[in-house]
Design a protein around this motif. Structure first.
Motif, PDB file in Angstrom:
ATOM      1  N   GLU A  11      -6.899  -5.438  14.641  1.00  0.00           N
ATOM      2  CA  GLU A  11      -6.173  -6.010  13.515  1.00  0.00           C
ATOM      3  C   GLU A  11      -6.031  -4.970  12.413  1.00  0.00           C
ATOM      4  O   GLU A  11      -6.864  -4.077  12.285  1.00  0.00           O
ATOM      5  CB  GLU A  11      -6.912  -7.224  12.940  1.00  0.00           C
ATOM      6  N   CYS A  12      -4.981  -5.119  11.618  1.00  0.00           N
ATOM      7  CA  CYS A  12      -4.780  -4.289  10.432  1.00  0.00           C
ATOM      8  C   CYS A  12      -4.632  -5.227   9.239  1.00  0.00           C
ATOM      9  O   CYS A  12      -3.764  -6.105   9.230  1.00  0.00           O
ATOM     10  CB  CYS A  12      -3.536  -3.418  10.581  1.00  0.00           C
ATOM     11  N   TRP A  13      -5.508  -5.035   8.256  1.00  0.00           N
ATOM     12  CA  TRP A  13      -5.541  -5.866   7.051  1.00  0.00           C
ATOM     13  C   TRP A  13      -5.284  -5.008   5.829  1.00  0.00           C
ATOM     14  O   TRP A  13      -5.663  -3.835   5.795  1.00  0.00           O
ATOM     15  CB  TRP A  13      -6.916  -6.512   6.895  1.00  0.00           C
ATOM     16  N   THR A  14      -4.681  -5.598   4.804  1.00  0.00           N
ATOM     17  CA  THR A  14      -4.569  -4.938   3.512  1.00  0.00           C
ATOM     18  C   THR A  14      -5.186  -5.824   2.449  1.00  0.00           C
ATOM     19  O   THR A  14      -5.174  -7.050   2.552  1.00  0.00           O
ATOM     20  CB  THR A  14      -3.112  -4.638   3.099  1.00  0.00           C
ATOM     21  N   GLU A  15      -5.725  -5.162   1.442  1.00  0.00           N
ATOM     22  CA  GLU A  15      -6.310  -5.877   0.317  1.00  0.00           C
ATOM     23  C   GLU A  15      -6.000  -5.074  -0.933  1.00  0.00           C
ATOM     24  O   GLU A  15      -6.320  -3.886  -1.007  1.00  0.00           O
ATOM     25  CB  GLU A  15      -7.815  -6.002   0.522  1.00  0.00           C
ATOM     26  N   GLU A  19      -5.110  -6.751  -7.701  1.00  0.00           N
ATOM     27  CA  GLU A  19      -4.625  -8.134  -7.755  1.00  0.00           C
ATOM     28  C   GLU A  19      -5.708  -9.066  -7.228  1.00  0.00           C
ATOM     29  O   GLU A  19      -6.647  -8.639  -6.579  1.00  0.00           O
ATOM     30  CB  GLU A  19      -3.357  -8.286  -6.905  1.00  0.00           C
ATOM     31  N   GLU A  20      -5.540 -10.330  -7.462  1.00  0.00           N
ATOM     32  CA  GLU A  20      -6.508 -11.299  -6.955  1.00  0.00           C
ATOM     33  C   GLU A  20      -5.964 -12.031  -5.737  1.00  0.00           C
ATOM     34  O   GLU A  20      -6.275 -13.193  -5.505  1.00  0.00           O
ATOM     35  CB  GLU A  20      -6.898 -12.271  -8.069  1.00  0.00           C
ATOM     36  N   TRP A  21      -5.147 -11.354  -4.970  1.00  0.00           N
ATOM     37  CA  TRP A  21      -4.608 -11.939  -3.760  1.00  0.00           C
ATOM     38  C   TRP A  21      -5.631 -11.810  -2.648  1.00  0.00           C
ATOM     39  O   TRP A  21      -6.387 -10.829  -2.589  1.00  0.00           O
ATOM     40  CB  TRP A  21      -3.324 -11.229  -3.336  1.00  0.00           C
ATOM     41  N   PRO A  22      -5.649 -12.763  -1.728  1.00  0.00           N
ATOM     42  CA  PRO A  22      -6.558 -12.629  -0.590  1.00  0.00           C
ATOM     43  C   PRO A  22      -6.070 -11.518   0.345  1.00  0.00           C
ATOM     44  O   PRO A  22      -4.892 -11.146   0.313  1.00  0.00           O
ATOM     45  CB  PRO A  22      -6.482 -13.997   0.095  1.00  0.00           C
ATOM     46  N   PRO A  23      -6.952 -10.982   1.169  1.00  0.00           N
ATOM     47  CA  PRO A  23      -6.516  -9.969   2.147  1.00  0.00           C
ATOM     48  C   PRO A  23      -5.388 -10.520   3.023  1.00  0.00           C
ATOM     49  O   PRO A  23      -5.336 -11.719   3.299  1.00  0.00           O
ATOM     50  CB  PRO A  23      -7.772  -9.714   2.972  1.00  0.00           C
ATOM     51  N   ALA A  24      -4.495  -9.645   3.443  1.00  0.00           N
ATOM     52  CA  ALA A  24      -3.348 -10.052   4.264  1.00  0.00           C
ATOM     53  C   ALA A  24      -3.407  -9.354   5.621  1.00  0.00           C
ATOM     54  O   ALA A  24      -3.601  -8.134   5.684  1.00  0.00           O
ATOM     55  CB  ALA A  24      -2.046  -9.701   3.562  1.00  0.00           C
ATOM     56  N   LEU A  25      -3.230 -10.133   6.665  1.00  0.00           N
ATOM     57  CA  LEU A  25      -3.146  -9.574   8.019  1.00  0.00           C
ATOM     58  C   LEU A  25      -1.746  -9.029   8.226  1.00  0.00           C
ATOM     59  O   LEU A  25      -0.763  -9.756   8.120  1.00  0.00           O
ATOM     60  CB  LEU A  25      -3.455 -10.653   9.056  1.00  0.00           C
ATOM     61  N   LEU A  26      -1.643  -7.723   8.494  1.00  0.00           N
ATOM     62  CA  LEU A  26      -0.342  -7.088   8.700  1.00  0.00           C
ATOM     63  C   LEU A  26       0.054  -7.035  10.163  1.00  0.00           C
ATOM     64  O   LEU A  26       1.220  -7.150  10.499  1.00  0.00           O
ATOM     65  CB  LEU A  26      -0.351  -5.662   8.154  1.00  0.00           C
ATOM     66  N   ALA A  27      -0.926  -6.794  11.027  1.00  0.00           N
ATOM     67  CA  ALA A  27      -0.606  -6.631  12.446  1.00  0.00           C
ATOM     68  C   ALA A  27      -1.845  -6.901  13.282  1.00  0.00           C
ATOM     69  O   ALA A  27      -2.972  -6.764  12.802  1.00  0.00           O
ATOM     70  CB  ALA A  27      -0.109  -5.214  12.709  1.00  0.00           C
ATOM     71  N   SER A  28      -1.601  -7.283  14.523  1.00  0.00           N
ATOM     72  CA  SER A  28      -2.698  -7.420  15.480  1.00  0.00           C
ATOM     73  C   SER A  28      -2.204  -6.909  16.828  1.00  0.00           C
ATOM     74  O   SER A  28      -0.998  -6.854  17.085  1.00  0.00           O
ATOM     75  CB  SER A  28      -3.170  -8.871  15.581  1.00  0.00           C
TER      76      SER A  28
END
Length: 125
Positions: A11-15, A19-28
């Motif tokens: 998986e590839c995540w961004t954080e 910002e106070e956004w939750p981490p986002a899954l970009l790709a798996s």
């Protein structure tokens, strides 16, 4: 029926730390060998490194030249791995975990279980 197959779930995540956004899954990605799993990360890092700031680019190339072999060794020992770089306030993290992929049931020419007939499709309007 085929037995489960060993592999790796990537998986590839961004954080964004600003910002106070939750981490986002970009790709798996489902990899069937340690080489395929770490290659997925390596190709991605090589692709994005020109767009990264100098520190993040250095982190990327350090893993490509120094850390990649340790990642491969850990994967061969069935240990999970993480690779991260930080660009400005954004942390990009790749995770690779050993998994067992279960085969999907072949339904053609097979009798479905009785519960399949009790499913009722509900329309949404």
């Amino acid at each position: 029926m085929k037995p489960p197959q060993r592999g790796y779930w990537c998986e590839c995540w961004t954080e964004d730390r600003a910002e106070e956004w939750p981490p986002a899954l970009l790709a798996s990605f489902d990899a069937y060998s340690s080489a395929q799993a770490d290659r997925w990360v390596a190709v991605t890092l090589r692709t994005i490194s020109p767009a990264l700031d100098a520190d993040a680019s250095d982190e990327a190339w350090e893993w490509l030249y120094e850390g990649r072999i340790e990642t491969r060794r850990a994967l061969l020992r069935s240990e999970p791995c993480t690779v991260s770089v930080t660009h400005a306030s954004t942390r990009i993290t790749w995770t690779i975990r050993p998994v067992l992929f279960l085969p999907l049931m072949q339904r053609q020419g097979a009798e479905l279980p009785p519960c399949a007939r009790s499913f009722k499709h509900h329309r949404t309007e």
